[in-house]
Write a protein that holds these residues in place. Sequence first.
Motif, PDB file in Angstrom:
ATOM      1  N   ALA A 105       0.829  -1.181   0.139  1.00  0.00           N
ATOM      2  CA  ALA A 105       0.017  -0.061   0.011  1.00  0.00           C
ATOM      3  C   ALA A 105       0.896   1.176   0.183  1.00  0.00           C
ATOM      4  O   ALA A 105       0.649   2.224  -0.749  1.00  0.00           O
ATOM      5  CB  ALA A 105      -0.845   0.037   1.297  1.00  0.00           C
ATOM      6  N   GLU A 165      10.115   3.698   6.402  1.00  0.00           N
ATOM      7  CA  GLU A 165      10.223   2.309   6.338  1.00  0.00           C
ATOM      8  C   GLU A 165      10.968   1.610   7.718  1.00  0.00           C
ATOM      9  O   GLU A 165      12.154   2.092   7.758  1.00  0.00           O
ATOM     10  CB  GLU A 165      10.741   1.635   5.177  1.00  0.00           C
ATOM     11  CG  GLU A 165      10.644  -0.090   5.169  1.00  0.00           C
ATOM     12  CD  GLU A 165       9.453  -0.771   5.708  1.00  0.00           C
ATOM     13  OE1 GLU A 165       8.464  -0.582   5.268  1.00  0.00           O
ATOM     14  OE2 GLU A 165       9.700  -1.523   6.614  1.00  0.00           O
ATOM     15  N   GLU A 166      10.425   0.772   8.439  1.00  0.00           N
ATOM     16  CA  GLU A 166      11.308   0.422   9.580  1.00  0.00           C
ATOM     17  C   GLU A 166      12.334  -0.863   9.364  1.00  0.00           C
ATOM     18  O   GLU A 166      13.219  -0.809   9.985  1.00  0.00           O
ATOM     19  CB  GLU A 166      10.256  -0.035  10.991  1.00  0.00           C
ATOM     20  CG  GLU A 166       9.483  -1.354  10.442  1.00  0.00           C
ATOM     21  CD  GLU A 166       8.633  -1.597  11.635  1.00  0.00           C
ATOM     22  OE1 GLU A 166       8.642  -1.174  12.689  1.00  0.00           O
ATOM     23  OE2 GLU A 166       7.895  -2.763  11.543  1.00  0.00           O
ATOM     24  N   ALA A 188       5.112  -7.086   3.087  1.00  0.00           N
ATOM     25  CA  ALA A 188       4.899  -8.713   3.218  1.00  0.00           C
ATOM     26  C   ALA A 188       5.548  -9.581   2.197  1.00  0.00           C
ATOM     27  O   ALA A 188       6.066 -10.608   2.378  1.00  0.00           O
ATOM     28  CB  ALA A 188       3.307  -8.848   3.371  1.00  0.00           C
ATOM     29  N   TYR A 196       3.527 -13.474  -3.624  1.00  0.00           N
ATOM     30  CA  TYR A 196       2.201 -13.950  -4.419  1.00  0.00           C
ATOM     31  C   TYR A 196       0.901 -13.087  -4.464  1.00  0.00           C
ATOM     32  O   TYR A 196       0.677 -12.918  -3.478  1.00  0.00           O
ATOM     33  CB  TYR A 196       1.992 -15.498  -4.051  1.00  0.00           C
ATOM     34  CG  TYR A 196       0.746 -16.233  -4.905  1.00  0.00           C
ATOM     35  CD1 TYR A 196       0.902 -16.514  -6.219  1.00  0.00           C
ATOM     36  CD2 TYR A 196      -0.378 -16.516  -3.882  1.00  0.00           C
ATOM     37  CE1 TYR A 196      -0.284 -17.166  -6.852  1.00  0.00           C
ATOM     38  CE2 TYR A 196      -1.489 -16.942  -4.871  1.00  0.00           C
ATOM     39  CZ  TYR A 196      -1.378 -17.320  -6.137  1.00  0.00           C
ATOM     40  OH  TYR A 196      -2.452 -18.108  -6.823  1.00  0.00           O
ATOM     41  N   CYS A 250      -2.939 -12.163  -5.262  1.00  0.00           N
ATOM     42  CA  CYS A 250      -4.282 -12.723  -5.320  1.00  0.00           C
ATOM     43  C   CYS A 250      -5.150 -11.636  -5.611  1.00  0.00           C
ATOM     44  O   CYS A 250      -5.005 -10.540  -5.117  1.00  0.00           O
ATOM     45  CB  CYS A 250      -4.910 -13.373  -3.940  1.00  0.00           C
ATOM     46  SG  CYS A 250      -3.943 -14.813  -3.450  1.00  0.00           S
ATOM     47  N   VAL A 306       8.775   4.610  12.651  1.00  0.00           N
ATOM     48  CA  VAL A 306       8.072   5.632  13.260  1.00  0.00           C
ATOM     49  C   VAL A 306       7.610   5.149  14.724  1.00  0.00           C
ATOM     50  O   VAL A 306       6.708   4.064  14.587  1.00  0.00           O
ATOM     51  CB  VAL A 306       6.816   5.853  12.355  1.00  0.00           C
ATOM     52  CG1 VAL A 306       5.782   6.735  13.154  1.00  0.00           C
ATOM     53  CG2 VAL A 306       7.249   6.717  11.069  1.00  0.00           C
ATOM     54  N   ARG A 318      -7.655  -7.658   1.667  1.00  0.00           N
ATOM     55  CA  ARG A 318      -6.506  -7.480   2.249  1.00  0.00           C
ATOM     56  C   ARG A 318      -5.330  -7.846   1.416  1.00  0.00           C
ATOM     57  O   ARG A 318      -4.006  -7.716   1.684  1.00  0.00           O
ATOM     58  CB  ARG A 318      -6.212  -8.270   3.638  1.00  0.00           C
ATOM     59  CG  ARG A 318      -6.357  -9.766   3.408  1.00  0.00           C
ATOM     60  CD  ARG A 318      -6.308 -10.538   4.793  1.00  0.00           C
ATOM     61  NE  ARG A 318      -6.438 -12.058   4.434  1.00  0.00           N
ATOM     62  CZ  ARG A 318      -5.720 -12.872   4.146  1.00  0.00           C
ATOM     63  NH1 ARG A 318      -4.496 -12.586   3.801  1.00  0.00           N
ATOM     64  NH2 ARG A 318      -6.130 -14.181   3.885  1.00  0.00           N
ATOM     65  N   GLN A 323      -2.937  -8.118  -2.086  1.00  0.00           N
ATOM     66  CA  GLN A 323      -1.946  -6.983  -2.316  1.00  0.00           C
ATOM     67  C   GLN A 323      -2.519  -6.142  -3.473  1.00  0.00           C
ATOM     68  O   GLN A 323      -2.345  -4.803  -3.321  1.00  0.00           O
ATOM     69  CB  GLN A 323      -0.552  -7.581  -2.675  1.00  0.00           C
ATOM     70  CG  GLN A 323      -0.049  -8.303  -1.605  1.00  0.00           C
ATOM     71  CD  GLN A 323       1.389  -9.195  -1.825  1.00  0.00           C
ATOM     72  OE1 GLN A 323       2.099  -8.743  -2.695  1.00  0.00           O
ATOM     73  NE2 GLN A 323       1.657  -9.949  -1.002  1.00  0.00           N
TER      74      GLN A 323
HETATM   75  C1  FAD Z   1       1.059 -15.559   5.469  1.00  0.00           C
HETATM   76  C2  FAD Z   1       0.308 -14.459   4.551  1.00  0.00           C
HETATM   77  C3  FAD Z   1      -0.282 -14.908   3.173  1.00  0.00           C
HETATM   78  C4  FAD Z   1      -0.556 -13.986   2.500  1.00  0.00           C
HETATM   79  N1  FAD Z   1      -1.064 -14.463   1.192  1.00  0.00           N
HETATM   80  C5  FAD Z   1      -1.449 -13.623   0.266  1.00  0.00           C
HETATM   81  C6  FAD Z   1      -1.575 -13.798  -1.204  1.00  0.00           C
HETATM   82  O1  FAD Z   1      -1.253 -14.980  -1.546  1.00  0.00           O
HETATM   83  N2  FAD Z   1      -1.770 -12.868  -2.000  1.00  0.00           N
HETATM   84  C7  FAD Z   1      -2.056 -11.615  -1.749  1.00  0.00           C
HETATM   85  O2  FAD Z   1      -2.241 -10.935  -2.710  1.00  0.00           O
HETATM   86  N3  FAD Z   1      -1.921 -11.275  -0.559  1.00  0.00           N
HETATM   87  C8  FAD Z   1      -1.637 -12.189   0.358  1.00  0.00           C
HETATM   88  N4  FAD Z   1      -1.677 -11.815   1.759  1.00  0.00           N
HETATM   89  C9  FAD Z   1      -1.816 -10.562   2.127  1.00  0.00           C
HETATM   90  C10 FAD Z   1      -0.871  -9.291   1.794  1.00  0.00           C
HETATM   91  O3  FAD Z   1       0.458  -9.976   1.866  1.00  0.00           O
HETATM   92  C11 FAD Z   1      -1.101  -8.238   3.156  1.00  0.00           C
HETATM   93  O4  FAD Z   1      -2.355  -7.946   3.557  1.00  0.00           O
HETATM   94  C12 FAD Z   1      -0.380  -6.881   2.442  1.00  0.00           C
HETATM   95  O5  FAD Z   1       0.931  -7.089   2.257  1.00  0.00           O
HETATM   96  C13 FAD Z   1      -0.586  -5.753   2.984  1.00  0.00           C
HETATM   97  O6  FAD Z   1       0.003  -4.566   2.397  1.00  0.00           O
HETATM   98  P1  FAD Z   1       0.038  -3.344   3.480  1.00  0.00           P
HETATM   99  O7  FAD Z   1       1.016  -2.345   2.639  1.00  0.00           O
HETATM  100  O8  FAD Z   1      -1.284  -3.046   4.029  1.00  0.00           O
HETATM  101  O9  FAD Z   1       0.871  -3.853   4.606  1.00  0.00           O
HETATM  102  P2  FAD Z   1       2.402  -4.599   4.729  1.00  0.00           P
HETATM  103  O10 FAD Z   1       2.593  -5.630   3.660  1.00  0.00           O
HETATM  104  O11 FAD Z   1       2.433  -5.112   6.384  1.00  0.00           O
HETATM  105  O12 FAD Z   1       3.601  -3.209   4.621  1.00  0.00           O
HETATM  106  C14 FAD Z   1       3.438  -2.555   5.700  1.00  0.00           C
HETATM  107  C15 FAD Z   1       4.869  -1.717   5.738  1.00  0.00           C
HETATM  108  O13 FAD Z   1       4.993  -0.876   6.876  1.00  0.00           O
HETATM  109  C16 FAD Z   1       6.353  -1.180   7.572  1.00  0.00           C
HETATM  110  N5  FAD Z   1       5.918  -0.580   9.121  1.00  0.00           N
HETATM  111  C17 FAD Z   1       5.224  -1.118   9.799  1.00  0.00           C
HETATM  112  N6  FAD Z   1       5.312  -0.269  11.068  1.00  0.00           N
HETATM  113  C18 FAD Z   1       6.272   0.790  10.827  1.00  0.00           C
HETATM  114  C19 FAD Z   1       6.592   1.640  11.632  1.00  0.00           C
HETATM  115  N7  FAD Z   1       6.365   2.000  12.742  1.00  0.00           N
HETATM  116  N8  FAD Z   1       7.526   2.628  10.983  1.00  0.00           N
HETATM  117  C20 FAD Z   1       7.918   2.387   9.653  1.00  0.00           C
HETATM  118  N9  FAD Z   1       7.499   1.324   8.830  1.00  0.00           N
HETATM  119  C21 FAD Z   1       6.622   0.510   9.295  1.00  0.00           C
HETATM  120  C22 FAD Z   1       6.316  -2.611   7.771  1.00  0.00           C
HETATM  121  O14 FAD Z   1       8.003  -3.009   7.992  1.00  0.00           O
HETATM  122  C23 FAD Z   1       5.945  -3.108   6.274  1.00  0.00           C
HETATM  123  O15 FAD Z   1       6.932  -2.807   5.103  1.00  0.00           O
HETATM  124  C24 FAD Z   1      -0.843 -12.767   2.970  1.00  0.00           C
HETATM  125  C25 FAD Z   1      -0.479 -12.172   3.995  1.00  0.00           C
HETATM  126  C26 FAD Z   1       0.147 -12.807   4.712  1.00  0.00           C
HETATM  127  C27 FAD Z   1       0.715 -12.628   6.271  1.00  0.00           C
END
Ligand code: FAD
Length: 485
Positions: free
Chosen positions: A58, A77-78, A85, A93, A95, A163, A424, A426
Motif C-alpha cells: 500500500a 520504512e522500519e 509482506a 504471490y 491474489c 515511526v 487485504r 496485495q
Molecule cells: C501469510 C500471509 C499470506 C498471504 N497471502 C497472500 C497472497 O497469497 N496474495 C496476496 O495478494 N496477499 C496475501 N496476503 C496479504 C498481503 O500480503 C497483506 O495483506 C498486504 O501485504 C498488506 O499490505 P500493506 O501495505 O497494508 O501492509 P504490509 O505489507 O504489512 O506493509 C507494511 C509496511 O510498513 C512497515 N512498517 C510497519 N510499522 C512501521 C513503523 N512503525 N514505521 C515504519 N514502517 C513501518 C512494515 O515494515 C512494512 O514494510 C498474505 C499475508 C500473509 C501474512
Amino acid sequence: MTMNRRQFLKNMGIGAAGAALPGVSMFAANEAMNPQDKSLFKLPELHCDVIVVGAGPAGIPAAVAAAREGAKVILLEEDMMPGGAPVDMYVTYMCGAPRVGVFIDMVRELNQKHSLSITPSSTFGQWAWDNKQHWWLPSSFAQVVYGIMKAEKNITLMCGSPVVDAVVETKGNRNRVTGVCVMRQGMLQKVSAPVTIDATGTGLLAAKAGCEYFYGSDARKDFNESIGLEKSDGRVQPCTMMYISQRTRSDAEFPRHIFKTGVLDHDQEKWVTQQTEEEFRKIDSGIYLHWGATVECTDTTDPVLVADAHRRAMKKLEPQFEALNRAGYVTHVAPKIGIRECRRIKGEYVLTVDDVLKGVMHDDKIADAWYSLDPWGMNVDPKIKNSVGPYGIPYRSLIPVNTEGLLTAGRIISGTRLAMSSYRVQPICATIGEAAGTAAAMAALQKTSVRNLDVRRLQNRLDEKGLFEWYRHVNMNVNNKPWKK
Ligand SMILES: Cc1cc2nc3c(=O)[nH]c(=O)nc-3n(C[C@H](O)[C@H](O)[C@H](O)COP(=O)(O)OP(=O)(O)OC[C@H]3O[C@@H](n4cnc5c(N)ncnc54)[C@H](O)[C@@H]3O)c2cc1C
C-alpha cells in the motif's frame, strides 16, 4: 514470560474495558513521549508535503502517486529494505484484483526481468485470471521498488526508520496529525507534513495518534452483517511462516507427498500438490514457495506473543525442513512470521461483508476490489465465500473518525473483519494506496483537509491514472467472469 492481551492493554494504558470487548472500537493510548519536548529530538526536523509510513504494497503506490501529483514525499520504512509482506514475510504471490496503476507496472517489471520461468508469461495475470500462479523472489520485489524510487525525484525513502509516535495537535474532540517521530539509529527525528498516510499494516501510527480502532473478530450484530459469528471470539486470523525451498542436487526428488497443500512452482496453473505425476514431472521447477506452518497468535500487537508464535511455527516446520534437506533441497525462511491481521482503523465508513457480497459501488468509491472472502480460521460457506464479485472501496473508509491530517491505506482501512479478509490482498491494498497517495497530495497542495477534498475531482484523477480500468475491462469484455462460475 507470556502476556495475554488484557495485561498488554493494561501495560499500554488502554484498560481492561477495551480488552473485554474484542471486536469493538477502542481508544488507543498516546502516552509514550511528548513530541513537543525539543530536548528529545537530536536530529533536525524534516518537512515535506506528504509522509507515508510503511513501504509495503500500500505504501509504495501511495508514495509514488503523491510524488507524481507534485508533492514532496518522505517514505518511512522500519525494515532495512522496502517491500512489506512480499519481502519480509515472503508473501510473494498476488491474489485478487484490480491490477492497475503503479502495482501493475511493478508486476510487469517483475515478470519481464525477474521471472523464475525461462520464458516470462505473456499475460502475467493482468486481469487476474490467466490461470497462472505467479510468484517472484522476495529480493526481486525490493529491487523493483528501488528502481521505482530512483526514478521518483520527489520521494525520499528512509529505511531502518521506525515511526515510534505521531505528532498530534488536539482541539476539542478532534486530533490533527501534523507529523511523526522517527527513531534513527537511537536518535529521534521529527518529520512534519500537512498530510500523513498510515500504511503500516498494523495501524500503529493511527493508534498512536489516538484514533479508534477495531481488533479481532466482530459479532454479526456489531455491523448488521448477514454472515459471521453470533458472538465475537476476539481472534485474529492465524499467522503463517512462509519459506522457499530450492533444489541443490541435480538428482534431487521433491518430496511433494509430505505436503497437503500450499506449495507453488513458478508460473504454473496448479499447486504442486494438485498436479498429476505427469504434470509434476514435466514442470518440476526446482524452486517452490511454501505456505509453511500456520499458528494462532492471540495478540499480533504484542511482541512477546508474536515471538512465541514465530518460535512455535519454526518448531512445526522442523520435520519439513529435515525432509527437504534429506531430499537435496535448501530452505530460505522468511525473516518475519506472516501476520495477516492487526488493527483496523475506524473510519467515516465501516465497509461490511454485505457491501462486499452485494458488490456495492459507493458514490465515493476510490478503488475497485475483487477477491473471495478469505477469513483463515473461520468457517464460511464456500459458496458464499467464492461468490464475491467486484465491489468498491469508499474514500470514507480511509478517513479515521475525529482525526485530521491522516489517511489510512492497505489492510488497516476501516472495515469489518470479514470484509477485510477480502480486501487485504496485495492488488487491492496497492490500489487503495495509490488512491490515498493521490488524495493526500491533492489535499496538501490545495491546502485543504483530506476530509474536505472534492471527491469527484479525486475520482476523475484516479480515472485518468487508469485505476478504474480493470473494472471497466472485466465488465465490458470478459464473459467468463470467475465469480459467475
Ligand atoms: C501469510 C500471509 C499470506 C498471504 N497471502 C497472500 C497472497 O497469497 N496474495 C496476496 O495478494 N496477499 C496475501 N496476503 C496479504 C498481503 O500480503 C497483506 O495483506 C498486504 O501485504 C498488506 O499490505 P500493506 O501495505 O497494508 O501492509 P504490509 O505489507 O504489512 O506493509 C507494511 C509496511 O510498513 C512497515 N512498517 C510497519 N510499522 C512501521 C513503523 N512503525 N514505521 C515504519 N514502517 C513501518 C512494515 O515494515 C512494512 O514494510 C498474505 C499475508 C500473509 C501474512
